[in-house]
Design a protein around this motif. Structure first.
Motif, PDB file in Angstrom:
ATOM      1  N   PRO A  21       0.823  -1.202   0.000  1.00  0.00           N
ATOM      2  CA  PRO A  21       0.000   0.000   0.000  1.00  0.00           C
ATOM      3  C   PRO A  21       0.858   1.254   0.000  1.00  0.00           C
ATOM      4  O   PRO A  21       0.948   1.964   0.997  1.00  0.00           O
ATOM      5  CB  PRO A  21      -0.817  -0.139   1.288  1.00  0.00           C
ATOM      6  N   GLU A  22       1.478   1.550  -1.125  1.00  0.00           N
ATOM      7  CA  GLU A  22       2.331   2.720  -1.216  1.00  0.00           C
ATOM      8  C   GLU A  22       1.467   3.946  -1.443  1.00  0.00           C
ATOM      9  O   GLU A  22       0.662   3.996  -2.369  1.00  0.00           O
ATOM     10  CB  GLU A  22       3.365   2.520  -2.319  1.00  0.00           C
ATOM     11  N   ASP A  30      -6.791   6.405   2.162  1.00  0.00           N
ATOM     12  CA  ASP A  30      -5.941   5.222   2.139  1.00  0.00           C
ATOM     13  C   ASP A  30      -6.702   4.020   1.601  1.00  0.00           C
ATOM     14  O   ASP A  30      -7.863   3.797   1.967  1.00  0.00           O
ATOM     15  CB  ASP A  30      -5.452   4.875   3.548  1.00  0.00           C
ATOM     16  N   PRO A  31      -6.068   3.222   0.750  1.00  0.00           N
ATOM     17  CA  PRO A  31      -6.678   1.945   0.392  1.00  0.00           C
ATOM     18  C   PRO A  31      -6.597   0.996   1.575  1.00  0.00           C
ATOM     19  O   PRO A  31      -5.818   1.208   2.501  1.00  0.00           O
ATOM     20  CB  PRO A  31      -5.798   1.451  -0.766  1.00  0.00           C
ATOM     21  N   PRO A  32      -7.418  -0.048   1.569  1.00  0.00           N
ATOM     22  CA  PRO A  32      -7.371  -0.984   2.704  1.00  0.00           C
ATOM     23  C   PRO A  32      -5.997  -1.609   2.840  1.00  0.00           C
ATOM     24  O   PRO A  32      -5.353  -1.964   1.851  1.00  0.00           O
ATOM     25  CB  PRO A  32      -8.425  -2.032   2.331  1.00  0.00           C
ATOM     26  N   GLY A  33      -5.519  -1.743   4.045  1.00  0.00           N
ATOM     27  CA  GLY A  33      -4.233  -2.386   4.289  1.00  0.00           C
ATOM     28  C   GLY A  33      -4.380  -3.892   4.322  1.00  0.00           C
ATOM     29  O   GLY A  33      -5.491  -4.430   4.353  1.00  0.00           O
ATOM     30  N   LEU A 604      -1.262   6.769  11.624  1.00  0.00           N
ATOM     31  CA  LEU A 604      -1.446   5.541  12.396  1.00  0.00           C
ATOM     32  C   LEU A 604      -1.917   4.389  11.516  1.00  0.00           C
ATOM     33  O   LEU A 604      -1.477   3.246  11.682  1.00  0.00           O
ATOM     34  CB  LEU A 604      -2.433   5.782  13.536  1.00  0.00           C
ATOM     35  N   ARG A 605      -2.838   4.672  10.556  1.00  0.00           N
ATOM     36  CA  ARG A 605      -3.280   3.604   9.656  1.00  0.00           C
ATOM     37  C   ARG A 605      -2.120   3.086   8.822  1.00  0.00           C
ATOM     38  O   ARG A 605      -1.978   1.888   8.603  1.00  0.00           O
ATOM     39  CB  ARG A 605      -4.392   4.103   8.736  1.00  0.00           C
ATOM     40  N   ARG A 606      -1.298   4.009   8.391  1.00  0.00           N
ATOM     41  CA  ARG A 606      -0.165   3.587   7.564  1.00  0.00           C
ATOM     42  C   ARG A 606       0.845   2.785   8.382  1.00  0.00           C
ATOM     43  O   ARG A 606       1.437   1.821   7.897  1.00  0.00           O
ATOM     44  CB  ARG A 606       0.494   4.812   6.940  1.00  0.00           C
ATOM     45  N   ASP A 608       0.020   0.965  10.943  1.00  0.00           N
ATOM     46  CA  ASP A 608      -0.624  -0.335  11.103  1.00  0.00           C
ATOM     47  C   ASP A 608      -0.357  -1.222   9.883  1.00  0.00           C
ATOM     48  O   ASP A 608      -0.050  -2.409  10.016  1.00  0.00           O
ATOM     49  CB  ASP A 608      -2.137  -0.169  11.271  1.00  0.00           C
ATOM     50  N   ASP A 609      -0.515  -0.646   8.690  1.00  0.00           N
ATOM     51  CA  ASP A 609      -0.265  -1.409   7.466  1.00  0.00           C
ATOM     52  C   ASP A 609       1.177  -1.900   7.403  1.00  0.00           C
ATOM     53  O   ASP A 609       1.453  -3.028   6.991  1.00  0.00           O
ATOM     54  CB  ASP A 609      -0.553  -0.543   6.233  1.00  0.00           C
ATOM     55  N   TYR A 610       2.075  -1.026   7.800  1.00  0.00           N
ATOM     56  CA  TYR A 610       3.500  -1.364   7.764  1.00  0.00           C
ATOM     57  C   TYR A 610       3.782  -2.597   8.611  1.00  0.00           C
ATOM     58  O   TYR A 610       4.469  -3.531   8.172  1.00  0.00           O
ATOM     59  CB  TYR A 610       4.300  -0.166   8.267  1.00  0.00           C
ATOM     60  N   PHE A 611       3.252  -2.625   9.816  1.00  0.00           N
ATOM     61  CA  PHE A 611       3.504  -3.787  10.667  1.00  0.00           C
ATOM     62  C   PHE A 611       2.732  -5.015  10.193  1.00  0.00           C
ATOM     63  O   PHE A 611       3.228  -6.145  10.335  1.00  0.00           O
ATOM     64  CB  PHE A 611       3.185  -3.455  12.130  1.00  0.00           C
ATOM     65  N   ALA A 612       1.550  -4.821   9.625  1.00  0.00           N
ATOM     66  CA  ALA A 612       0.838  -5.962   9.061  1.00  0.00           C
ATOM     67  C   ALA A 612       1.661  -6.604   7.953  1.00  0.00           C
ATOM     68  O   ALA A 612       1.817  -7.833   7.896  1.00  0.00           O
ATOM     69  CB  ALA A 612      -0.522  -5.522   8.527  1.00  0.00           C
ATOM     70  N   MET A 613       2.208  -5.786   7.068  1.00  0.00           N
ATOM     71  CA  MET A 613       3.066  -6.319   6.005  1.00  0.00           C
ATOM     72  C   MET A 613       4.331  -6.939   6.587  1.00  0.00           C
ATOM     73  O   MET A 613       4.828  -7.953   6.080  1.00  0.00           O
ATOM     74  CB  MET A 613       3.431  -5.208   5.021  1.00  0.00           C
ATOM     75  N   SER A 614       4.816  -6.362   7.671  1.00  0.00           N
ATOM     76  CA  SER A 614       6.044  -6.876   8.279  1.00  0.00           C
ATOM     77  C   SER A 614       5.856  -8.289   8.813  1.00  0.00           C
ATOM     78  O   SER A 614       6.775  -9.111   8.764  1.00  0.00           O
ATOM     79  CB  SER A 614       6.494  -5.945   9.412  1.00  0.00           C
ATOM     80  N   THR A 615       4.665  -8.590   9.316  1.00  0.00           N
ATOM     81  CA  THR A 615       4.436  -9.931   9.845  1.00  0.00           C
ATOM     82  C   THR A 615       4.366 -10.975   8.741  1.00  0.00           C
ATOM     83  O   THR A 615       4.494 -12.172   9.012  1.00  0.00           O
ATOM     84  CB  THR A 615       3.130  -9.988  10.653  1.00  0.00           C
ATOM     85  N   CYS A 616       4.128 -10.532   7.509  1.00  0.00           N
ATOM     86  CA  CYS A 616       3.991 -11.467   6.384  1.00  0.00           C
ATOM     87  C   CYS A 616       5.299 -11.693   5.639  1.00  0.00           C
ATOM     88  O   CYS A 616       5.315 -12.379   4.609  1.00  0.00           O
ATOM     89  CB  CYS A 616       2.929 -10.958   5.420  1.00  0.00           C
ATOM     90  N   GLN A 617       6.372 -11.091   6.089  1.00  0.00           N
ATOM     91  CA  GLN A 617       7.665 -11.305   5.448  1.00  0.00           C
ATOM     92  C   GLN A 617       8.143 -12.730   5.688  1.00  0.00           C
ATOM     93  O   GLN A 617       7.667 -13.424   6.589  1.00  0.00           O
ATOM     94  CB  GLN A 617       8.703 -10.321   6.004  1.00  0.00           C
ATOM     95  N   LEU A 618       9.105 -13.134   4.884  1.00  0.00           N
ATOM     96  CA  LEU A 618       9.709 -14.439   5.102  1.00  0.00           C
ATOM     97  C   LEU A 618      10.223 -14.546   6.531  1.00  0.00           C
ATOM     98  O   LEU A 618      10.849 -13.621   7.043  1.00  0.00           O
ATOM     99  CB  LEU A 618      10.871 -14.645   4.123  1.00  0.00           C
ATOM    100  N   ALA A 619       9.955 -15.671   7.148  1.00  0.00           N
ATOM    101  CA  ALA A 619      10.405 -15.877   8.517  1.00  0.00           C
ATOM    102  C   ALA A 619      11.914 -16.082   8.545  1.00  0.00           C
ATOM    103  O   ALA A 619      12.544 -16.395   7.534  1.00  0.00           O
ATOM    104  CB  ALA A 619       9.692 -17.080   9.130  1.00  0.00           C
ATOM    105  N   GLY A 620      12.484 -15.926   9.721  1.00  0.00           N
ATOM    106  CA  GLY A 620      13.914 -16.154   9.874  1.00  0.00           C
ATOM    107  C   GLY A 620      14.722 -14.890   9.732  1.00  0.00           C
ATOM    108  O   GLY A 620      14.201 -13.815   9.448  1.00  0.00           O
ATOM    109  N   LYS A 621      16.031 -15.034   9.898  1.00  0.00           N
ATOM    110  CA  LYS A 621      16.929 -13.882   9.930  1.00  0.00           C
ATOM    111  C   LYS A 621      18.019 -13.952   8.870  1.00  0.00           C
ATOM    112  O   LYS A 621      18.960 -13.159   8.887  1.00  0.00           O
ATOM    113  CB  LYS A 621      17.583 -13.793  11.316  1.00  0.00           C
ATOM    114  N   LEU A 622      17.887 -14.901   7.938  1.00  0.00           N
ATOM    115  CA  LEU A 622      18.958 -15.125   6.972  1.00  0.00           C
ATOM    116  C   LEU A 622      19.203 -13.912   6.097  1.00  0.00           C
ATOM    117  O   LEU A 622      20.352 -13.540   5.840  1.00  0.00           O
ATOM    118  CB  LEU A 622      18.619 -16.340   6.104  1.00  0.00           C
ATOM    119  N   LEU A 623      18.121 -13.270   5.621  1.00  0.00           N
ATOM    120  CA  LEU A 623      18.230 -12.177   4.658  1.00  0.00           C
ATOM    121  C   LEU A 623      17.638 -10.895   5.218  1.00  0.00           C
ATOM    122  O   LEU A 623      16.789 -10.927   6.115  1.00  0.00           O
ATOM    123  CB  LEU A 623      17.512 -12.545   3.355  1.00  0.00           C
TER     124      LEU A 623
END
Length: 768
Positions: A21-22, A30-33, A604-606, A608-623
């Motif tokens: 959601p850029e 804002d579009p829905p996050g 605040l909505r933005r 919120d979106d940022y952290f929502a997207m952050s939880t969907c990133q690839l798991a782990g710490k490799l990259l």
């Protein structure tokens, strides 16, 4: 964090299935996050596990010694004293060799081989440096053993033990190695198999991967049972100023039976001296009945005479058990400033290990007679303070130094005085001083923030005038050596153009923060006109706001914004990060950033979106990760942006998420490089339920995961407790029985100690 690779950057992609959601111009709906991929824990865990002295029992030095890729913690298990000069410990390798980035401290947990025990290293960095003077116990001496590959040996992982002030391991040939340390002396007690050819070698050419040995010398004296000399290394940072010399004096507790020196792999038995970067010495012994041979190795940053002086002062006799006992006592004293009640044993291990990690760097650089070698290359005397070096300031200004200011102010005071001396003697504020030289590492003028933050929190026993003069010069002029890069362009335009070189955008944002801090110091120093100037310049971050894209971006010298910015990819104008990382980097003016983004609710909505997207990133710490990437410093304050706008519940939710997903009690238990204790200090603040507002006297309130802590402050005990469900969010707080109108408190309110009670509830509601 200090390193990146083309492969990692190429693989840096978003893992969310929803679109990014850029945002268009501020104020546009804002579009829905995206839906979050994270659910906060539910239920309650009423368990309480109280830490019981000795607190060092909870420290596990192996936490953070492993990990892969960008998740390498770069911790080491060897012993040292709090902020000690000498850091002895094992240097390890795999069968195929040692990858530099995984061996910045010399040690990687999963390696099966040890090839030496060096006396110097750093904690948690992403650069490889130090690693002076390799000691190796072995059975007999051959030319092959003058090389790392020729003497490497497997070790029994089951016998490897580490605790504050002590380390020991058994090698595959049956030699048992125990290590402890004073502040400037490493002590080794080696136990050889009965009847073996007990030999100890000192390799001046010993090196960590990627580090060059540019010079050295070794001198052997059988009559005094000593070996002395120096090694000069050129590592990832010390190579920038010509290399870091470390001098040593080693005294053995038994006579030499045979001995010799070597150079270039050639043994010279019975000889006494060699000069060069590929030299060393050895001695064989007739062990006592218990098979033990001991050696004390003192180091100095000044010369061999001072190494001898340090040895005589701190280890006049070889009493390993007494030194280890003293080291343990020093650590117990330091660790006892925090008393913790947790809900599980693993949190006690994480907590006290984090506290331990915050007490490893910076590095003592004062000799026992009070002298030190300054950044100008000359020897000075530290009058009334202790001189330190190895300041990873771009990292540590965010959490480590505020933590030390709070809990160890006497140490922080000496560090401030050390930075004043560096500025006066070196002609510019310290940026990333390593050993006796300035490396110029990373961006910004971070010493400014450290001085301002300490001053705001009441730590003022340093020469403000001398500090201010150097900091002001760096902010207004092109200094002959050091200081702010491209400062005249920044002062003229209010930003640094992309054409001026890498990290121009990060430098602009850091300088805006630095100017905010400098305005605080100018006001404290009675320089009103300067305070007005720097306060105005602290708004220069706005010059990177691109209204069309709704992001902070790098900017061309002619004022154009780049049209091809991939907000999820590393860009040259950012220092180790993406546009998504740096768009939030206005820690000193969050309300201004919110207004620029379109107002509080849009902001605040933005977020919120940022952290929502952050939880969907690839798991782990490799990259590296495109959104919230806790392994690197620029994002560390972002969960607390909610708290800046008094949204304590959301600050608690996302800071707890980072605690749960980024930390643990295993070798991979750090989110990435600890960067001199920065990541560990973040854990301690956040797990305790509060966080420092940068370069101010205030702290934001969150939700502790530790139900009770007591900090032993100079003015009295400061205790934080919680009421309500363990997994709840904060809705109210009292300090000494008085309700806090906002989720924050001031340093002055806890200077004499106090009791903070944070009330948690199952659901967020208006702060009471």
């Amino acid at each position: 964090m200090r390193s990146s690779t083309a492969l990692a950057i190429a693989l840096l992609t978003a893992a969310c299935s929803s679109s990014d959601p850029e945002r268009p111009a501020p104020g546009t709906p804002d579009p829905p996050g995206p839906e979050t991929c994270y659910a906060p824990p539910e239920g309650d865990d009423p368990a309480r596990v109280e830490a019981i002295a000795p607190f060092r029992r909870y420290v596990d030095p192996f936490i953070g010694t492993g990990g892969v890729g960008f998740g390498v913690g770069s911790a080491f298990p060897g012993p040292q004293r709090p902020f000690g000069m000498v850091r002895p410990g094992p240097d390890t390798t795999s069968p195929s060799g040692a990858i530099a980035f995984a061996h910045c401290s010399g040690y990687a947990y999963d390696d099966p081989f040890i090839y030496g025990f060096s006396q110097t290293r750093m904690h948690g960095t992403g650069i490889v440096d130090y690693g002076h003077i390799g000691l190796m116990p072995t059975l007999g001496m051959t030319a092959e053993k003058t090389t790392a590959a020729g003497r490497r040996i497997a070790y029994d992982k089951a016998t490897e033990r580490a605790s504050p002030g002590s380390y020991d391991v058994t090698l595959a040939d049956g030699v048992h190695v125990e290590i402890t340390a004073t502040e400037r002396v490493a002590l080794y007690r080696t136990t050889f198999p009965q009847g073996s050819d007990a030999t100890l070698l000192l390799d001046i050419g010993h090196a960590l991967p990627g580090v060059d040995i540019v010079d050295g010398q070794v001198d052997l004296d059988p009559a005094s049972q000593q070996i002395t000399g120096f090694a000069k290394v050129a590592g990832g940072y010390s190579g920038r100023y010509g290399g870091m010399p470390v001098y040593f004096a080693a005294r053995f507790n038994q006579p030499f039976v045979t001995y010799g020196v070597f150079q270039g792999g050639a043994l010279a038995q019975g000889e006494f001296s060699r000069t060069g970067g590929d030299v060393g010495a050895w001695a064989s012994f007739d062990p006592q009945a218990d098979g033990q041979v001991g050696v004390a190795i003192a180091i100095s940053f000044v010369d061999v005479a001072h190494a001898r002086m340090n040895l005589a002062e701190e280890a006049s006799t070889f009493d390993f058990d007494a030194v280890r006992s003293d080291a343990e006592a020093a650590w117990e004293s330091a660790l006892s400033r925090m008393e913790i009640v947790a809900r599980k044993e693993s949190d006690l291990r994480i907590a006290y290990t984090a506290l331990y990690h915050t007490l490893l760097m910076p590095t003592l650089a004062t000799e026992v007679d009070g002298t030190y070698r300054g950044l100008d290359g000359d020897v000075h005397t530290a009058a009334g303070f202790t001189y330190y070096t190895d300041f990873s300031l771009w990292d540590t200004y965010r959490t480590l130094h505020p933590w030390l200011t709070l809990l160890y102010p006497e140490r922080q005071r000496d560090m401030l005085q050390s930075m004043v001396a560096m500025g006066v003697e070196g002609g510019a504020p310290p940026k990333w001083p390593l050993g006796i030289g300035e490396t110029g590492g990373m961006v910004g003028d971070s010493a400014t923030v450290v001085f301002a933050d300490s001053w705001a929190r009441g730590l003022r026993d340093f020469d403000l005038g001398a500090a201010y003069d150097v900091l002001r010069a760096s902010a207004t002029t092109e200094l002959p050596k050091g200081g702010r890069n491209h400062v005249l362009e920044y002062a003229e335009k209010g930003f640094i153009g992309i054409e001026s070189g890498g990290s121009s955008g990060s430098s602009t944002l850091e300088y805006a923060l630095d100017d905010f801090a400098l305005a605080t110091l100018a006001d404290a120093h009675g320089r009103g006109d300067d305070a007005t100037l720097f306060k105005e310049r602290s708004g220069n971050w706005k010059n990177l706001w691109d209204a069309e894209s709704g992001f902070l971006l790098g900017r061309h010298a002619d004022g154009r914004f780049p049209s091809d910015d991939d907000h999820k990819a590393w860009q040259d104008y950012w220092a180790e990060g993406t546009t998504w990382h740096y768009t939030w980097f206005v820690p000193h003016d969050p309300h201004g950033l919110a207004e620029t983004m379109g107002g509080r609710e849009t902001f605040l909505r933005r977020l919120d979106d940022y952290f929502a997207m952050s939880t969907c990133q690839l798991a782990g710490k490799l990259l590296p990760k495109p959104y919230y990437w806790h392994s690197n410093e620029p994002v560390l304050f972002i969960p607390w942006l909610y708290g800046e706008l008094d949204e304590a519940a959301r600050a608690a939710t996302w800071s707890r998420w980072a605690l749960a997903t980024e930390y643990g009690d295993g070798p991979d238990g750090l989110p990435g490089n600890d960067d001199g204790g920065t990541m560990s200090a973040w854990w301690l603040f956040t797990a305790s339920g509060f966080f420092p507002r940068i370069a101010t006297s205030e702290y934001l309130i969150g939700a502790p995961i530790l139900p009770e802590i007591t900090l032993k402050l100079p003015g009295g005990d400061f205790t934080i407790t919680t009421t309500g469900p363990a997994h709840g969010v904060p809705v109210r707080a009292t300090l000494d029985g008085q309700s806090l109108g906002r989720p924050r408190f001031d340093q002055s309110q806890i200077a004499a100690g106090g009791k903070l009670v944070i009330e948690l509830a199952d659901e967020a509601r208006a702060w009471e």
